[in-house]
Write a protein that holds these residues in place. Sequence first.
Motif, mmCIF file in Angstrom:
data_model
loop_
_atom_site.group_PDB
_atom_site.id
_atom_site.type_symbol
_atom_site.label_atom_id
_atom_site.label_comp_id
_atom_site.label_asym_id
_atom_site.label_seq_id
_atom_site.Cartn_x
_atom_site.Cartn_y
_atom_site.Cartn_z
ATOM 1 N N ASN A 28 7.943 3.504 -5.764
ATOM 2 C CA ASN A 28 6.910 2.549 -5.367
ATOM 3 C C ASN A 28 6.867 1.388 -6.350
ATOM 4 N N VAL A 87 8.301 -8.764 -3.658
ATOM 5 C CA VAL A 87 7.984 -7.506 -2.984
ATOM 6 C C VAL A 87 6.552 -7.149 -3.384
ATOM 7 N N ASN A 98 2.718 -1.601 -4.459
ATOM 8 C CA ASN A 98 2.560 -0.315 -3.767
ATOM 9 C C ASN A 98 3.420 -0.202 -2.505
ATOM 10 N N VAL A 99 4.602 -0.774 -2.548
ATOM 11 C CA VAL A 99 5.544 -0.681 -1.433
ATOM 12 C C VAL A 99 6.646 0.294 -1.833
ATOM 13 N N GLU A 100 6.987 1.210 -0.928
ATOM 14 C CA GLU A 100 8.057 2.159 -1.213
ATOM 15 C C GLU A 100 9.415 1.508 -0.964
#
Length: 149
Positions: A38, A51, A54-56
């Motif tokens: 993450n 990006v 908290n983006v996987e």
Amino acid sequence: MRYGELRVELTRKLPYLNGVLNEGLRLGNPAPIRVPVNTAPGGLQFGETYVPGNVELKVPFRVNLKDSRWFPKGDRFNPERWTGEMPELLVTNESKILIAKTVHEFNILPGDQYDEDKFVQGTKEYMGALLPSLYLKYVPRVEGNRKSS
């Protein structure tokens, strides 16, 4: 010439064999295809690409293992990169320096949401390579002739 019984001690003295194994593992890595991570809450900037936090992300191992920054001519099977014959084909020692510097300068601690049980239970293995048939023939060696026909 017969080599007698093969033993592990003898294989340590075969740098080309070890190069073939290392190169085979590099190009056909048996590890999971990608490991999810993450991004930090504030996000990440990669060049001109942002990006959000908290983006996987999932980066395939194969991308790094064939990346010419770490493995020049990374798309080619070249055992000599591991034997010392062609050291210009192996620049991954920089990875060792990066890891050593990181653990020297930082204490790496579990994060606030660290939960080992959840991590173990949530671990998934991926298989992603579909290989075509590879037809091989094993021909016994003839004494005095190391090449096969």
